[in-house]
Design a protein around this motif. Structure first.
Motif, short mmCIF file in Angstrom:
data_model
loop_
_atom_site.label_atom_id
_atom_site.label_comp_id
_atom_site.label_asym_id
_atom_site.label_seq_id
_atom_site.Cartn_x
_atom_site.Cartn_y
_atom_site.Cartn_z
N ASP A 10 0.71 -1.53 0.18
CA ASP A 10 0.27 0.59 -0.28
C ASP A 10 0.83 1.17 0.14
N VAL A 11 0.06 2.13 -0.89
CA VAL A 11 1.41 3.81 -0.33
C VAL A 11 -0.03 4.76 -0.68
N TYR A 12 0.02 5.86 -0.85
CA TYR A 12 -0.46 6.88 -0.77
C TYR A 12 -1.13 7.86 -1.63
N PHE A 13 -2.03 7.84 -2.05
CA PHE A 13 -2.37 8.58 -3.56
C PHE A 13 -3.20 9.67 -3.30
N VAL A 14 -3.05 10.82 -3.79
CA VAL A 14 -4.09 12.46 -4.17
C VAL A 14 -4.05 13.16 -5.38
N HIS A 15 -5.30 12.06 -6.11
CA HIS A 15 -5.33 12.82 -7.38
C HIS A 15 -6.46 12.59 -8.01
N SER A 16 -6.56 12.93 -9.19
CA SER A 16 -8.15 13.06 -9.53
C SER A 16 -7.49 13.04 -11.04
N TYR A 17 -6.34 12.79 -11.74
CA TYR A 17 -5.82 12.60 -13.57
C TYR A 17 -5.30 11.35 -13.17
N TYR A 18 -5.28 10.31 -14.41
CA TYR A 18 -4.61 9.41 -13.92
C TYR A 18 -3.88 9.46 -15.82
N CYS A 19 -2.50 8.02 -15.92
CA CYS A 19 -2.60 7.45 -16.63
C CYS A 19 -2.98 5.88 -17.09
N GLU A 20 -2.86 5.84 -18.26
CA GLU A 20 -3.19 4.23 -18.35
C GLU A 20 -2.22 3.87 -18.66
N PRO A 21 -2.68 1.91 -17.98
CA PRO A 21 -1.23 1.34 -18.17
C PRO A 21 -0.86 1.09 -19.41
N SER A 22 0.23 1.18 -19.95
CA SER A 22 1.30 1.73 -21.46
C SER A 22 2.55 0.33 -21.45
N GLU A 23 2.78 0.70 -21.60
CA GLU A 23 4.38 -0.30 -22.33
C GLU A 23 5.23 0.20 -21.00
N PHE A 24 4.87 2.01 -20.46
CA PHE A 24 5.80 2.65 -19.30
C PHE A 24 5.40 1.97 -17.93
N THR A 25 4.63 1.25 -18.12
CA THR A 25 4.04 1.41 -16.51
C THR A 25 5.47 0.02 -15.64
N THR A 26 5.75 0.54 -14.96
CA THR A 26 6.31 -0.57 -13.78
C THR A 26 4.97 -0.92 -12.27
N SER A 27 3.83 -0.49 -12.65
CA SER A 27 2.99 -0.87 -11.08
C SER A 27 2.10 0.02 -11.77
N VAL A 28 0.57 -1.09 -11.01
CA VAL A 28 -0.93 -0.85 -11.54
C VAL A 28 -1.85 -0.41 -10.09
N CYS A 29 -2.32 0.51 -10.10
CA CYS A 29 -2.84 0.04 -8.88
C CYS A 29 -4.68 0.35 -9.85
N ASP A 30 -5.62 -0.10 -9.51
CA ASP A 30 -6.91 0.04 -9.02
C ASP A 30 -8.06 0.30 -9.02
N TYR A 31 -8.64 1.90 -9.09
CA TYR A 31 -8.96 2.58 -8.14
C TYR A 31 -10.35 3.76 -9.38
N ILE A 32 -12.00 3.22 -9.18
CA ILE A 32 -12.55 2.98 -10.92
C ILE A 32 -11.99 1.93 -11.77
N LEU A 33 -10.56 2.31 -12.33
CA LEU A 33 -10.42 1.40 -13.68
C LEU A 33 -8.59 1.48 -13.00
N PRO A 34 -7.91 0.46 -13.41
CA PRO A 34 -6.73 0.63 -13.49
C PRO A 34 -6.11 1.76 -14.30
N PHE A 35 -5.09 1.92 -13.60
CA PHE A 35 -3.87 2.71 -14.06
C PHE A 35 -2.77 2.12 -13.35
N SER A 36 -1.71 3.45 -13.95
CA SER A 36 -0.50 3.33 -14.19
C SER A 36 -0.10 3.58 -12.35
#
Length: 192
Positions: A134-160
């Motif tokens: 677990d890590v701490y997030f504060v954001h309203s914008y996200y990046c979709e998973p891509s070739e650059f993704t090194t970890s994923v989180c799921d909040y509403i949808l999976p994101f980088s």
């Protein structure tokens, strides 16, 4: 010496405090020579994308940051501004990561704020960190998973949750607020 980039984005002092706890020397600066000659560069941020990008352009930091060859770590807004287009203020980022930053679709549960799990860990930065930490997030914008993704989180949808390309590393979450996991991530970055 670690250079922490100074601009109108918030959170630079808490990042410096986290680095200090690891017994590393750092300086908060917008001086080109100091940034270019630093061993590592951290580009943190809390704020609004378009006004922050304008501030970076006024100082020429939008051109300096992508030209750096030492390890660079973008945090939260710093990560988003290292990407291409951003829906927040229809902002053009630095394009280090050729991906777009989008607003989460569900207005009633945005921002994504608090602790959440990261998985699919794929970077040296995650050395010694367990899957589904677990890590701490504060954001309203996200990046979709891509070739650059090194970890994923799921909040509403999976994101980088984190990205990497060459010497550029980035985290959507705040390692400086993520307890022992965040401290280990910063320590791993400092060892690169």
């Amino acid at each position: 010496m670690i250079a922490i980039i100074k601009y109108n984005g918030g959170n630079v002092n808490s990042v410096q405090n986290a680095v200090r706890r690891l017994n590393a020397d750092s300086i908060i600066t917008d001086d080109f020579n100091i940034i270019r000659n630093a061993n590592k560069v951290i580009f943190p941020g809390v704020g609004e994308a378009s006004s922050t990008m304008e501030n970076l352009k006024e100082k020429g930091l939008d051109l300096l940051i992508p030209s750096l060859t030492q390890p660079v770590l973008g945090i939260c807004l710093g990560m988003q501004l290292m990407c291409g287009g951003n829906e927040e203020g229809n902002t053009r980022g630095m394009g280090i990561f050729d991906i777009s930053v989008k607003r989460f679709p569900a207005e009633d549960i945005v921002p994504h704020m608090g602790w959440n799990t990261v998985s699919k860990l794929k970077s040296d930065l995650f050395s010694g960190i367990e899957e589904n930490s677990d890590v701490y997030f504060v954001h309203s914008y996200y990046c979709e998973p891509s070739e650059f993704t090194t970890s994923v989180c799921d909040y509403i949808l999976p994101f980088s949750a984190s990205l990497q390309k060459d010497n550029f590393y980035a985290m959507q979450f705040h390692p400086e607020k993520s307890g022992t996991v965040g401290s280990r991530l910063l320590e791993n970055f400092l060892k690169l």
